[in-house]
Design a protein around this motif. Structure first.
Motif, mmCIF file in Angstrom:
data_model
loop_
_atom_site.group_PDB
_atom_site.id
_atom_site.type_symbol
_atom_site.label_atom_id
_atom_site.label_comp_id
_atom_site.label_asym_id
_atom_site.label_seq_id
_atom_site.Cartn_x
_atom_site.Cartn_y
_atom_site.Cartn_z
ATOM 1 N N HIS A 108 0.883 -1.022 -0.671
ATOM 2 C CA HIS A 108 -0.287 -0.066 -0.073
ATOM 3 C C HIS A 108 0.591 1.136 0.274
ATOM 4 O O HIS A 108 0.447 2.321 0.616
ATOM 5 C CB HIS A 108 -1.036 -0.003 1.680
ATOM 6 C CG HIS A 108 -1.748 -1.204 0.939
ATOM 7 N ND1 HIS A 108 -2.678 -0.999 0.393
ATOM 8 C CD2 HIS A 108 -1.848 -2.352 1.784
ATOM 9 C CE1 HIS A 108 -3.284 -2.559 0.553
ATOM 10 N NE2 HIS A 108 -3.235 -3.540 1.537
ATOM 11 N N ARG A 109 2.382 0.982 -0.042
ATOM 12 C CA ARG A 109 2.704 2.043 -0.018
ATOM 13 C C ARG A 109 3.698 2.482 -1.248
ATOM 14 O O ARG A 109 4.770 1.258 -0.720
ATOM 15 C CB ARG A 109 3.259 2.978 1.061
ATOM 16 C CG ARG A 109 3.923 1.651 2.814
ATOM 17 C CD ARG A 109 4.331 2.159 3.071
ATOM 18 N NE ARG A 109 6.331 1.513 4.082
ATOM 19 C CZ ARG A 109 5.066 0.527 5.001
ATOM 20 N NH1 ARG A 109 4.483 0.674 5.628
ATOM 21 N NH2 ARG A 109 6.424 0.132 5.326
ATOM 22 N N ASN A 110 4.293 3.985 -1.126
ATOM 23 C CA ASN A 110 5.834 3.993 -2.118
ATOM 24 C C ASN A 110 6.928 4.240 -1.010
ATOM 25 O O ASN A 110 6.183 5.091 -0.139
ATOM 26 C CB ASN A 110 6.173 4.933 -3.220
ATOM 27 C CG ASN A 110 4.749 3.642 -4.243
ATOM 28 O OD1 ASN A 110 4.434 3.172 -4.757
ATOM 29 N ND2 ASN A 110 3.741 4.980 -4.144
ATOM 30 N N GLN A 114 18.470 -3.246 -1.634
ATOM 31 C CA GLN A 114 18.738 -4.203 -2.868
ATOM 32 C C GLN A 114 17.164 -4.121 -3.280
ATOM 33 O O GLN A 114 16.457 -3.195 -1.959
ATOM 34 C CB GLN A 114 19.051 -5.379 -2.263
ATOM 35 C CG GLN A 114 18.004 -6.329 -3.118
ATOM 36 C CD GLN A 114 18.769 -8.486 -2.461
ATOM 37 O OE1 GLN A 114 18.750 -8.629 -0.957
ATOM 38 N NE2 GLN A 114 17.119 -8.617 -3.097
ATOM 39 N N ILE A 115 16.619 -3.343 -4.563
ATOM 40 C CA ILE A 115 15.743 -3.627 -4.669
ATOM 41 C C ILE A 115 15.513 -4.178 -6.081
ATOM 42 O O ILE A 115 16.079 -4.534 -7.337
ATOM 43 C CB ILE A 115 15.659 -1.777 -5.286
ATOM 44 C CG1 ILE A 115 15.822 -1.430 -4.161
ATOM 45 C CG2 ILE A 115 13.788 -1.844 -6.032
ATOM 46 C CD1 ILE A 115 16.106 0.581 -5.087
ATOM 47 N N GLY A 116 14.636 -5.316 -6.164
ATOM 48 C CA GLY A 116 14.087 -6.399 -6.757
ATOM 49 C C GLY A 116 15.657 -7.156 -7.120
ATOM 50 O O GLY A 116 16.672 -8.005 -5.953
ATOM 51 N N ASP A 117 16.171 -7.453 -7.729
ATOM 52 C CA ASP A 117 17.866 -8.149 -8.209
ATOM 53 C C ASP A 117 18.453 -7.407 -8.527
ATOM 54 O O ASP A 117 19.670 -7.994 -8.630
ATOM 55 C CB ASP A 117 17.042 -8.562 -9.418
ATOM 56 C CG ASP A 117 15.843 -9.942 -9.617
ATOM 57 O OD1 ASP A 117 16.172 -10.637 -8.839
ATOM 58 O OD2 ASP A 117 15.429 -10.297 -10.809
ATOM 59 N N ALA A 147 7.263 -3.693 -4.136
ATOM 60 C CA ALA A 147 8.742 -4.577 -4.903
ATOM 61 C C ALA A 147 9.490 -5.001 -4.151
ATOM 62 O O ALA A 147 9.596 -4.997 -2.962
ATOM 63 C CB ALA A 147 10.166 -2.963 -5.389
ATOM 64 N N SER A 148 10.388 -6.071 -3.454
ATOM 65 C CA SER A 148 10.712 -6.418 -2.686
ATOM 66 C C SER A 148 12.156 -5.587 -2.596
ATOM 67 O O SER A 148 12.044 -5.625 -4.485
ATOM 68 C CB SER A 148 11.462 -8.256 -2.837
ATOM 69 O OG SER A 148 12.486 -8.019 -4.303
ATOM 70 N N HIS A 149 12.757 -5.264 -1.322
ATOM 71 C CA HIS A 149 14.026 -4.125 -0.944
ATOM 72 C C HIS A 149 14.172 -4.639 0.630
ATOM 73 O O HIS A 149 13.350 -4.917 0.987
ATOM 74 C CB HIS A 149 12.942 -3.323 -1.395
ATOM 75 C CG HIS A 149 12.391 -3.005 0.101
ATOM 76 N ND1 HIS A 149 10.545 -3.165 0.065
ATOM 77 C CD2 HIS A 149 12.308 -1.655 1.139
ATOM 78 C CE1 HIS A 149 10.432 -2.805 0.318
ATOM 79 N NE2 HIS A 149 11.317 -2.254 1.877
ATOM 80 N N ARG A 150 15.444 -4.265 0.595
ATOM 81 C CA ARG A 150 16.393 -4.583 1.945
ATOM 82 C C ARG A 150 17.444 -3.518 1.981
ATOM 83 O O ARG A 150 18.168 -2.929 0.706
ATOM 84 C CB ARG A 150 16.755 -5.611 1.593
ATOM 85 C CG ARG A 150 18.153 -5.943 3.103
ATOM 86 C CD ARG A 150 18.623 -7.459 3.007
ATOM 87 N NE ARG A 150 17.923 -8.518 4.117
ATOM 88 C CZ ARG A 150 17.833 -9.755 4.193
ATOM 89 N NH1 ARG A 150 18.122 -10.451 2.932
ATOM 90 N NH2 ARG A 150 17.638 -10.410 4.801
ATOM 91 N N LEU A 151 17.431 -2.787 2.931
ATOM 92 C CA LEU A 151 18.321 -2.146 3.289
ATOM 93 C C LEU A 151 19.598 -2.528 4.882
ATOM 94 O O LEU A 151 19.083 -2.827 5.557
ATOM 95 C CB LEU A 151 17.341 -0.666 4.472
ATOM 96 C CG LEU A 151 18.715 0.006 5.506
ATOM 97 C CD1 LEU A 151 19.460 0.992 3.929
ATOM 98 C CD2 LEU A 151 16.979 1.391 5.875
ATOM 99 N N GLU A 152 21.020 -2.294 4.516
ATOM 100 C CA GLU A 152 22.148 -2.810 4.660
ATOM 101 C C GLU A 152 23.068 -1.959 5.112
ATOM 102 O O GLU A 152 23.407 -0.914 4.263
ATOM 103 C CB GLU A 152 22.684 -4.277 4.008
ATOM 104 C CG GLU A 152 23.592 -4.851 4.710
ATOM 105 C CD GLU A 152 24.307 -5.508 4.033
ATOM 106 O OE1 GLU A 152 24.997 -6.645 4.200
ATOM 107 O OE2 GLU A 152 23.569 -5.962 2.895
#
Length: 475
Positions: free
Chosen positions: A402-404, A417-420, A437-442
């Motif tokens: 529900h959000r960007n 990481q955003i998608g691939d 979109a799948s994402h991760r912050l490191e």
């Protein structure tokens, strides 16, 4: 010897300083005693660890912590900052009160040796006169070795109605009494035969389990079953996360009701030390230095003819002619109440859970295993956060429906990481995460990563997170 620290609690009695996700033992509610003290060192949990650390040297003791699985990282982080090693953790997903918690501690202790001594301590008490405290511990250890279940009674100084009482003669407990009314408490005080129930215990693990078998066999059976099943799925022998399904049938009961009121092997050591269970704002005020008018304050404060107040705030507070009030401003919530009625906060919590549920669960600054986030500004369609990620930590791989999100790095470095795809960001650089979109912050660096997050969408609740992978095994 195992020092079992009981870290339960729902964060109600010192609301809004404490919440469900940051109960009072982990909240930085104590005044700074050192110039450069961090928030972690100003917690009740840190004080509990520090005053018992000497027992690791004099009695070869180890620390065990029993806490909610949501508070696991808080206990780990504070212990690490204090510089004290925790030998074992028992993590509860369902709070079942002190009897099951101590049963789990005893079951774990018998794996070292059957007659392992357990010193069971609440994590949210303050104790002064530490030499006297250690002398009382030594008395309790002697009695525990002889097969007694030892409790610690505090000599009452007032007819307090917020504590349970213990009636004891010559060191033998005759009666446990629930919190009395004022008239009864005054009689207890005058008799000289009653002590405040401190909630501290000392016993041999094998004696405890045998007594539990004699008086609450079903409780022992259900706890043993849950412990054995959870141990099989534990990541290691030192951290046992109790499985929710196998704990559902465990009776929720205090150790006083389950065992101490029934056993004939209960002894009492009189606590000759200064003790404060920090059960409300009146008790907390005792730990803060007061000015000539009796006001104890933290933060900017302007007063006219105000006396005997306790004011903790992160904003300027101005008062005129008030007396004996607690004024607590935690950023997102403001509490104003007579100091002598702050015990009634527990009556307020059910109302807040219905009308403003998040206010009872979490602060504006939320603690996570990877760091913290603080809500700076929000509306129905956008939310602005400051996110701080600890070095070498990362958030879960996740997505939102529900959000960007827009991320701007303020300091440190970020691997996103955003998608691939992976993007490396430095200070004053930004990126955009589209909805779904799948994402991760490191944070791959050696200093904390500080980032501003702008969320935009039709729903901005924290439950709009689908975790795909998580280093911390959260659901």
């Amino acid at each position: 010897m195992t020092i079992s620290i009981l870290c339960g609690g729902s964060g109600t009695r010192l609301w809004p300083l404490s919440r469900e996700l940051l109960p009072k033992q982990f909240a930085p509610i104590l005044p700074n005693t050192q110039k450069d003290a961090t928030d972690s060192l100003n917690t009740l949990f840190a004080h509990t660890l520090k005053r018992n650390q000497i027992l690791t040297k004099t009695h070869n003791a180890t620390f065990g912590v029993i806490t909610n699985d949501k508070h696991f990282f808080l206990a780990k982080d504070i212990a690490q900052e204090v510089g004290i090693s925790i030998d074992s953790y028992i993590l509860e997903s369902l709070a079942k009160n002190t009897a099951p918690a101590l049963c789990f501690a005893a079951l774990q202790a018998t794996e070292k040796q059957e007659d392992e001594i357990i010193l069971a301590l609440p994590s949210d008490h303050l104790i002064k006169d530490e030499d006297q405290y250690l002398a009382c511990i030594h008395k309790a250890l002697d009695l525990a070795q002889k097969g007694f279940l030892v409790t610690f009674g505090i000599t009452p100084t007032t007819p307090h109605t917020g504590y349970g009482y213990i009636k004891a003669q010559n060191g033998i407990v005759e009666q446990f009494v629930e919190k009395p009314d004022l008239a009864t408490a005054q009689k207890y005080l005058q008799s000289g035969k009653y002590f405040w129930n401190s909630g501290m215990f000392c016993f041999r693990a094998d004696v405890f389990l045998r007594e539990l078998q004699a008086h609450e066999p079903k409780l022992l059976e259900s706890c043993t079953k849950a412990y054995i099943q959870s141990k099989h799925t534990a990541p290691n022998a030192h951290t046992i996360r109790l499985e929710p399904k196998v704990c559902e049938d465990i009776q929720e009961i205090s150790i006083d009701y389950a065992l101490m009121e029934k056993s004939t092997k209960v002894a009492c050591v009189e606590g000759t030390f200064v003790w404060n269970d920090v059960g409300g704002f009146e008790a907390l005020k005792q730990e803060w230095q007061s000015d000539e008018k009796g006001n104890a304050t933290k933060g900017a404060y302007v007063q006219l003819d105000s006396a005997n107040n306790f004011i903790l705030s992160d904003k300027l507070v101005a008062t005129i002619g008030i007396d004996n009030l607690a004024v607590v401003n935690s950023g997102d919530c403001l509490l104003i109440a007579p100091l002598n009625q702050t015990q009634r906060i527990k009556e307020l919590i059910p109302i807040l859970k219905t009308t403003y549920p998040e206010s009872t669960q979490i602060h504006n600054t939320a603690h996570r295993p990877w760091g913290t986030y603080s809500v700076l500004l929000e509306s129905h369609t956008y939310k602005i956060k400051q996110i701080i990620v600890k070095p070498k930590h990362r958030l879960s791989l996740q997505k939102h429906f529900h959000r960007n999100e827009h991320w701007i790095v303020v300091s440190g470095s970020a691997l996103v990481q955003i998608g691939d795809k992976e993007v490396f960001l430095k200070a004053n650089e930004s990126t955009y995460i589209p909805m779904g979109a799948s994402h991760r912050l490191e944070n791959p660096g050696k200093i904390p990563l500080v980032l501003i997050e702008v969320q935009m969408g039709e729903y901005l609740g924290e439950d709009d997170i689908v975790r795909l992978e998580d280093d911390y095994k959260r659901s």
